[in-house]
Design a protein around this motif. Sequence first.
Motif, mmCIF file in Angstrom:
data_model
loop_
_atom_site.group_PDB
_atom_site.id
_atom_site.type_symbol
_atom_site.label_atom_id
_atom_site.label_comp_id
_atom_site.label_asym_id
_atom_site.label_seq_id
_atom_site.Cartn_x
_atom_site.Cartn_y
_atom_site.Cartn_z
ATOM 1 N N MET A 67 1.205 34.564 37.190
ATOM 2 C CA MET A 67 1.752 33.517 38.039
ATOM 3 C C MET A 67 2.354 32.373 37.232
ATOM 4 N N MET A 68 1.867 32.182 36.014
ATOM 5 C CA MET A 68 2.227 31.010 35.219
ATOM 6 C C MET A 68 3.626 31.121 34.624
ATOM 7 N N ILE A 69 4.197 29.989 34.275
ATOM 8 C CA ILE A 69 5.510 30.015 33.628
ATOM 9 C C ILE A 69 5.395 30.585 32.220
ATOM 10 N N MET A 70 4.198 30.482 31.613
ATOM 11 C CA MET A 70 3.928 31.062 30.303
ATOM 12 C C MET A 70 2.547 31.691 30.361
ATOM 13 N N ASN A 71 2.379 32.863 29.763
ATOM 14 C CA ASN A 71 1.070 33.507 29.768
ATOM 15 C C ASN A 71 0.024 32.548 29.201
ATOM 16 N N PRO A 72 -1.010 32.187 30.002
ATOM 17 C CA PRO A 72 -1.972 31.183 29.566
ATOM 18 C C PRO A 72 -3.122 31.721 28.733
#
Length: 281
Positions: free
Chosen positions: A246-251
């Motif tokens: 879901m994130m703009i960058m893999n967290p």
Amino acid sequence: MFGNWMKTSILMAGIVALFGAVGAMIGGQQGMLLALVFGGATNLWAYWFSDKMVLKMYNARQVDATNSPYLYNMVRELAQRADLPMPKVYIIDEAQPNAFATGRNPDNAAVAATTGIMRMLSERELRGVMAHELAHVKNRDILISTMSATVAGAISMLAQFGMFFGGRGDNRPHPAFQILVMILAPMAAMIIQMAISRTREFGADRGGAEISGDPEALAAALAKIEAYAKGIPMQTAEAHPETAQMMIMNPLSGGGLRGLFSTHPSTAERIARLRAMVRGA
């Protein structure tokens, strides 16, 4: 943009076909039908409730023009540019710079940003990030990713179920084949799910750049987030890795597998595509 939708459609067809095949292996036509019914039920549940679950999971707090005018007014201006209803706006108390969108459709959408990303990015860069999230809303990517994740999970469950209960009498597959399916089917589903996620990220980058009118700002934001995010763990994401896409960058920290099993395209390729938009390529 059409190319991204075509790829997504093909991948979605592939994961549904895999789901049906695993169901058929378990119990023939009846098994396949039960698998598809189960998948439809779980998708419907996820469609209606996943946004509330994710926001609660991250302890996100809703804000408005009174208590967070900076972020709220930025999202409102971008939503107007995108011709979208005003989404709910949330802030997550996390040091890692990140953001995501959720909700079953544009009329019931929410966008969230961490305190870390609000501190780290300039106003122009944050505007690019929030435009990216609104592009996810406009493209209904939340629904697509929820469906693919749900079907992939259902395939894994069905494969394990088939290990012990698959087939009857002469129709029961050989135990070695059952083990092979139990291992390979979930892996194949995960590969397809990750490919869908990567395709939708490219689409949201382009859509976000068009909404903000500033591809370079999003490119600069991605470069900054890439540089800082890996060194700052996101505790909730580590505990719930299924939300990473879901994130703009893999967290997630701890260098996971790249390539086929990555939830996001390489940041370098994303930046290159955005800068190609600047050049008009």
